[in-house]
Design an enzyme around this catalytic site. Structure first.
Site, PDB file in Angstrom:
ATOM      1  N   ARG A  33      20.802  10.042   0.880  1.00 44.02           N
ATOM      2  CA  ARG A  33      20.198  10.248   2.195  1.00 44.02           C
ATOM      3  C   ARG A  33      21.176   9.931   3.338  1.00 44.02           C
ATOM      4  NH1 ARG A  33      15.770   5.296   2.614  1.00 44.02           N
ATOM      5  NH2 ARG A  33      17.266   3.595   2.767  1.00 44.02           N
ATOM      6  N   TYR A  88       1.795   6.819  -4.238  1.00 39.54           N
ATOM      7  CA  TYR A  88       1.762   6.106  -2.959  1.00 39.54           C
ATOM      8  C   TYR A  88       0.712   6.719  -2.037  1.00 39.54           C
ATOM      9  CZ  TYR A  88       5.998   3.446  -3.949  1.00 39.54           C
ATOM     10  OH  TYR A  88       6.904   2.566  -4.475  1.00 39.54           O
ATOM     11  N   GLU A 144       5.455   6.283   0.761  1.00 40.52           N
ATOM     12  CA  GLU A 144       4.707   6.343   2.028  1.00 40.52           C
ATOM     13  C   GLU A 144       5.523   6.951   3.165  1.00 40.52           C
ATOM     14  OE1 GLU A 144       5.962   3.546   0.772  1.00 40.52           O
ATOM     15  OE2 GLU A 144       7.274   2.997   2.432  1.00 40.52           O
ATOM     16  N   LYS A 145       6.821   7.133   2.956  1.00 42.70           N
ATOM     17  CA  LYS A 145       7.626   7.801   3.991  1.00 42.70           C
ATOM     18  C   LYS A 145       7.094   9.210   4.240  1.00 42.70           C
ATOM     19  CE  LYS A 145      11.918   5.302   3.167  1.00 42.70           C
ATOM     20  NZ  LYS A 145      11.446   4.374   2.131  1.00 42.70           N
ATOM     21  N   VAL A 205      13.767   6.340  10.436  1.00 43.20           N
ATOM     22  CA  VAL A 205      13.570   4.890  10.453  1.00 43.20           C
ATOM     23  C   VAL A 205      14.209   4.357   9.188  1.00 43.20           C
ATOM     24  CG1 VAL A 205      11.898   2.994  10.483  1.00 43.20           C
ATOM     25  CG2 VAL A 205      11.398   5.118  11.714  1.00 43.20           C
ATOM     26  N   GLU A 245       8.284   0.949  -8.553  1.00 44.27           N
ATOM     27  CA  GLU A 245       9.692   1.055  -8.163  1.00 44.27           C
ATOM     28  C   GLU A 245      10.334   2.289  -8.796  1.00 44.27           C
ATOM     29  OE1 GLU A 245      11.225  -1.287  -6.317  1.00 44.27           O
ATOM     30  OE2 GLU A 245       9.979  -3.077  -6.516  1.00 44.27           O
ATOM     31  N   TYR A 295      10.584  14.226  11.123  1.00 37.10           N
ATOM     32  CA  TYR A 295      10.810  12.866  10.649  1.00 37.10           C
ATOM     33  C   TYR A 295      11.564  12.941   9.321  1.00 37.10           C
ATOM     34  CZ  TYR A 295      10.023   8.259   8.700  1.00 37.10           C
ATOM     35  OH  TYR A 295      10.225   7.031   8.145  1.00 37.10           O
TER      36      TYR A 295
END
Ligand code: NAG
Ligand code: NAG
Ligand code: NAG
Ligand code: NAG
Length: 349
Positions: A189, A152, A242-243, A179, A121, A228
């Site tokens: 963000r 990750y 993982e983004k 997403v 985290e 993305y």
């Protein structure tokens, strides 16, 4: 002198006759202490996971680290009865701060045993760690300066050079995609998004907009986007999830990133494989650049040149992360205590 020679001879003889390595070895260490550490460095390392993260257990049948990951001499166990033989005992932070698990402070740690604090985290989600001062010897996190770094994802070199896809733009229908399920206005963000959507169209998926994508549809959907938004929900040192590794790189869209500083990304990702918001004087400039790039076949395709030399490796299984401890085990500091874990976790540089 005479006694010394006699002693050595006895050792060699006992070694010869008894053919019992440990006993002969004990004798040899009396004259040559370095044999001692050499012997220990090649023995199996035992990693004890005190409880499974998020309560989900995985099979530890067989020699897991070797069978699954080809990591030798690594015993991964989850039976608390192995405590006294464990070299490292691992505690996942989430269950501790939630009060679902407790540290076995009542047990006496065997000499040399290390206790490891593990979390994936960002600092804001780790809770109050002040209560864990002077307890842990190791940190296991995604941070590059952790004792055991468990990212990750990462890039591995390709054995054979791949060839570049002619035109990555072929099937793309959206300029920018995002997403998002956990939308909160105060996130950095969200502010970047609000500004960006006034400059270029942004297609939004996820539960925030009631357009949740089934997991099988995620990467195919992203592959239809030029860019993305790999925007992290927390902005903190090395926190790259993982983004980037999965959604953007594996989805085949150029990642536009909001997260830790540019230098953190540059340390783990190839140049010209992502676009960092901080590279622009304003979000407006960023939007203009994205538009220009999408219209320029050559320039856009250059953002995929890294794929010739690198392939993405995701880390998703706790067993693999835990087995990695054994790879680092012999390089761990002999003595180390996190006297202020909270300060370490919140460190910004
Ligand atoms: C070395 O290994 C032996 C046998 O496993 C063990 O008894 C001993 O405590 C170890 N010593 C150190 C310093 O780890
Ligand atoms: C020590 O504490 C642990 C964790 O709270 C508990 O499971 C265990 O039974 C205790 N052992 C002893 C010997 O008190
Ligand atoms: C584009 O889509 C077609 C059909 O879905 C597929 O066969 C082709 O490989 C795709 N091209 C690229 C560059 O992804
Ligand atoms: C681990 O931390 C404990 C508790 O602070 C300490 O007593 C012990 O010496 C440390 N062990 C190692 C191997 O660093």
């Amino acid at each position: 002198m005479k006694a010394h020679i006699l002693f050595s001879c006895f050792c060699v003889l006992s070694l010869y006759f008894l053919k019992e390595w440990p006993r002969g070895w004990v004798c040899l260490t009396a004259t040559n202490p370095t044999t001692f550490s050499k012997y220990n460095s090649s023995r199996d390392v035992t990693i004890l996971l005190w409880y499974w993260p998020f309560g989900r257990a995985f099979s530890l049948m067989g020699n897991v680290c070797w069978d699954l990951y080809r990591i030798p001499r690594c015993r991964l166990v989850d039976k608390r009865s192995s405590f006294s033989s464990a070299d490292v005992v691992v505690f996942h932070n989430r269950e501790l701060i939630a009060g679902h698990q407790k540290l076995p402070l009542n047990l006496t740690r065997p000499q040399g045993q290390r206790w490891a604090w593990m979390s994936l985290e960002s600092p804001d989600h780790n809770g109050n760690l002040q209560q864990y001062a002077d307890i842990f010897n190791l940190t296991i996190t995604y941070r590059r300066d952790a004792d055991i770094t468990i990212p990750y994802g990462e890039l591995l070199t390709k054995e054979d050079e791949g060839h570049l896809v002619e035109d990555v733009r072929q099937n793309k229908s959206s300029l920018v995609c995002w997403v998002v399920s956990n939308y909160q206005r105060h996130h950095k963000r969200s502010q970047v998004y609000s500004e960006l959507k006034t400059v270029v169209p942004v297609k939004v998926y996820g539960s925030w907009t009631q357009t949740r994508l089934p997991s099988t549809a995620l990467l195919p959907t992203i592959s239809q986007c030029y860019f993305y938004l790999a925007f992290e929900n927390s902005v903190s040192k090395d926190y790259i999830t993982e983004k980037l590794w999965r959604n953007a790189y594996q989805g085949g869209a150029v990642p536009v990133v909001v997260g830790p500083p540019l230098s953190d990304y540059r340390a783990v990702a190839p140049p010209n494989s992502f676009i960092h918001v901080d590279e622009f004087a304003s979000v407006k400039d960023l939007g203009g650049y994205l538009q220009q790039l999408a219209g320029d076949k050559k320039l856009y395709n250059e953002y995929f040149a890294w794929k010739q030399h690198w392939k993405v490796k995701l880390y998703r299984d706790w067993r693999e992360r835990l087995c990695k401890i054994c790879l680092e085990y012999n390089n761990l500091p002999q003595r180390k205590v996190y006297s202020d874990l909270e300060a370490w976790v919140y460190a910004t540089s």
